[in-house]
Motif scaffolding. Structure first.
Motif, PDB file in Angstrom:
ATOM      1  N   ALA A   1       0.836  -1.199   0.000  1.00 26.15           N
ATOM      2  CA  ALA A   1       0.000   0.000   0.000  1.00 26.15           C
ATOM      3  C   ALA A   1       0.868   1.245   0.000  1.00 26.15           C
ATOM      4  O   ALA A   1       1.888   1.300   0.679  1.00 26.15           O
ATOM      5  N   GLY A   2       0.485   2.258  -0.741  1.00 23.69           N
ATOM      6  CA  GLY A   2       1.236   3.503  -0.804  1.00 23.69           C
ATOM      7  C   GLY A   2       0.311   4.682  -0.906  1.00 23.69           C
ATOM      8  O   GLY A   2      -0.892   4.550  -0.715  1.00 23.69           O
ATOM      9  N   PRO A   3       0.848   5.859  -1.208  1.00 23.04           N
ATOM     10  CA  PRO A   3       0.039   7.081  -1.178  1.00 23.04           C
ATOM     11  C   PRO A   3      -1.139   7.081  -2.145  1.00 23.04           C
ATOM     12  O   PRO A   3      -2.122   7.777  -1.912  1.00 23.04           O
ATOM     13  N   MET A   4      -1.046   6.343  -3.237  1.00 26.25           N
ATOM     14  CA  MET A   4      -2.132   6.365  -4.218  1.00 26.25           C
ATOM     15  C   MET A   4      -3.142   5.258  -3.985  1.00 26.25           C
ATOM     16  O   MET A   4      -4.263   5.325  -4.479  1.00 26.25           O
ATOM     17  N   THR A   5      -2.755   4.221  -3.260  1.00 29.32           N
ATOM     18  CA  THR A   5      -3.619   3.050  -3.150  1.00 29.32           C
ATOM     19  C   THR A   5      -3.934   2.642  -1.729  1.00 29.32           C
ATOM     20  O   THR A   5      -4.603   1.638  -1.511  1.00 29.32           O
ATOM     21  N   TRP A   6      -3.492   3.394  -0.746  1.00 31.01           N
ATOM     22  CA  TRP A   6      -3.576   2.915   0.635  1.00 31.01           C
ATOM     23  C   TRP A   6      -4.997   2.677   1.090  1.00 31.01           C
ATOM     24  O   TRP A   6      -5.229   1.878   1.996  1.00 31.01           O
ATOM     25  N   ALA A   7      -5.961   3.375   0.515  1.00 28.80           N
ATOM     26  CA  ALA A   7      -7.343   3.264   0.980  1.00 28.80           C
ATOM     27  C   ALA A   7      -8.133   2.146   0.298  1.00 28.80           C
ATOM     28  O   ALA A   7      -9.335   2.005   0.533  1.00 28.80           O
ATOM     29  N   ARG A   8      -7.465   1.393  -0.556  1.00 32.44           N
ATOM     30  CA  ARG A   8      -8.153   0.290  -1.245  1.00 32.44           C
ATOM     31  C   ARG A   8      -8.055  -0.973  -0.398  1.00 32.44           C
ATOM     32  O   ARG A   8      -6.965  -1.450  -0.100  1.00 32.44           O
ATOM     33  N   PRO A   9      -9.192  -1.547  -0.023  1.00 26.99           N
ATOM     34  CA  PRO A   9      -9.153  -2.768   0.810  1.00 26.99           C
ATOM     35  C   PRO A   9      -8.353  -3.905   0.177  1.00 26.99           C
ATOM     36  O   PRO A   9      -7.729  -4.682   0.904  1.00 26.99           O
ATOM     37  N   ASP A  10      -8.324  -3.994  -1.150  1.00 23.69           N
ATOM     38  CA  ASP A  10      -7.628  -5.112  -1.776  1.00 23.69           C
ATOM     39  C   ASP A  10      -6.117  -4.975  -1.728  1.00 23.69           C
ATOM     40  O   ASP A  10      -5.393  -5.868  -2.185  1.00 23.69           O
ATOM     41  N   GLU A  11      -5.603  -3.867  -1.178  1.00 28.73           N
ATOM     42  CA  GLU A  11      -4.158  -3.727  -0.971  1.00 28.73           C
ATOM     43  C   GLU A  11      -3.692  -4.454   0.284  1.00 28.73           C
ATOM     44  O   GLU A  11      -2.493  -4.548   0.531  1.00 28.73           O
ATOM     45  N   TYR A  12      -4.621  -4.950   1.073  1.00 26.46           N
ATOM     46  CA  TYR A  12      -4.275  -5.537   2.368  1.00 26.46           C
ATOM     47  C   TYR A  12      -4.613  -7.024   2.386  1.00 26.46           C
ATOM     48  O   TYR A  12      -5.668  -7.449   1.934  1.00 26.46           O
ATOM     49  N   ASN A  13      -3.685  -7.792   2.939  1.00 22.11           N
ATOM     50  CA  ASN A  13      -3.828  -9.245   2.940  1.00 22.11           C
ATOM     51  C   ASN A  13      -4.432  -9.790   4.223  1.00 22.11           C
ATOM     52  O   ASN A  13      -4.980 -10.885   4.231  1.00 22.11           O
ATOM     53  N   TYR A  14      -4.277  -9.034   5.308  1.00 24.48           N
ATOM     54  CA  TYR A  14      -4.686  -9.540   6.609  1.00 24.48           C
ATOM     55  C   TYR A  14      -5.662  -8.566   7.259  1.00 24.48           C
ATOM     56  O   TYR A  14      -5.464  -7.341   7.187  1.00 24.48           O
ATOM     57  N   TRP A  15      -6.666  -9.122   7.905  1.00 28.84           N
ATOM     58  CA  TRP A  15      -7.714  -8.314   8.517  1.00 28.84           C
ATOM     59  C   TRP A  15      -8.054  -8.840   9.900  1.00 28.84           C
ATOM     60  O   TRP A  15      -8.016 -10.047  10.158  1.00 28.84           O
ATOM     61  N   GLY A  16      -8.384  -7.901  10.784  1.00 35.05           N
ATOM     62  CA  GLY A  16      -8.910  -8.280  12.084  1.00 35.05           C
ATOM     63  C   GLY A  16     -10.413  -8.475  12.025  1.00 35.05           C
ATOM     64  O   GLY A  16     -11.025  -8.310  10.959  1.00 35.05           O
ATOM     65  N   GLN A  17     -10.995  -8.810  13.159  1.00 32.11           N
ATOM     66  CA  GLN A  17     -12.429  -9.094  13.225  1.00 32.11           C
ATOM     67  C   GLN A  17     -13.267  -7.828  13.378  1.00 32.11           C
ATOM     68  O   GLN A  17     -14.480  -7.871  13.160  1.00 32.11           O
ATOM     69  N   GLY A  18     -12.644  -6.743  13.758  1.00 31.38           N
ATOM     70  CA  GLY A  18     -13.368  -5.482  13.878  1.00 31.38           C
ATOM     71  C   GLY A  18     -13.767  -5.156  15.304  1.00 31.38           C
ATOM     72  O   GLY A  18     -13.912  -6.037  16.161  1.00 31.38           O
ATOM     73  N   THR A  19     -13.921  -3.864  15.538  1.00 27.90           N
ATOM     74  CA  THR A  19     -14.403  -3.378  16.829  1.00 27.90           C
ATOM     75  C   THR A  19     -15.398  -2.244  16.554  1.00 27.90           C
ATOM     76  O   THR A  19     -15.157  -1.382  15.712  1.00 27.90           O
TER      77      THR A  19
END
Length: 126
Positions: free
Chosen positions: A102-120
């Protein structure tokens, strides 16, 4: 594999503050960015803030600039989201995410991230 566990959500009144934490475990060398996303009912998941874990670069959504601060404690493999001046529109499930590219142009795209927590859950009442 990387495991992410969020904590710190809750209910506050408008104008209040909360601090979210995201503790990472597992193969922490497999990512370079950690981010916070949020998703309100009926809305798409949106990027809130991200931090480059090998340095200190941060990026924020316009809607939270000046109110939210993302930070990290590398010794604890933990990322924080300090949220001040909360508004009812900040109400959402907040998720922690980790990714490699993820970088300055793409950081807000969920598909840039491989790992996720369960949420709070964060609920802000007016």
């Amino acid at each position: 594999q990387v495991q992410l566990v969020e904590s710190g959500g809750g209910s506050v009144q408008a104008g209040g503050s909360l601090r979210l934490s995201c503790a990472a475990s597992g193969y922490t060398l497999s990512y370079n960015y950690m981010a916070w996303f949020r998703q309100a009912p009926g809305k798409e998941r949106e990027g809130v803030a991200t931090i480059y874990t090998r340095g200190a670069s941060t990026y924020y959504a316009d809607s939270v600039k000046g109110r939210f601060t993302i930070s990290q404690d590398n010794a604890k493999n933990t990322v924080y989201l300090e949220m001040n001046s909360l508004k009812p529109e900040d109400t959402a499930m907040y998720y922690c995410a980790a990714g490699k590219f993820a970088g300055p142009m793409t950081w807000a795209r969920p598909d840039e991230y491989n790992y996720w927590g369960q949420g709070t859950q964060v609920t802000v009442s007016s």
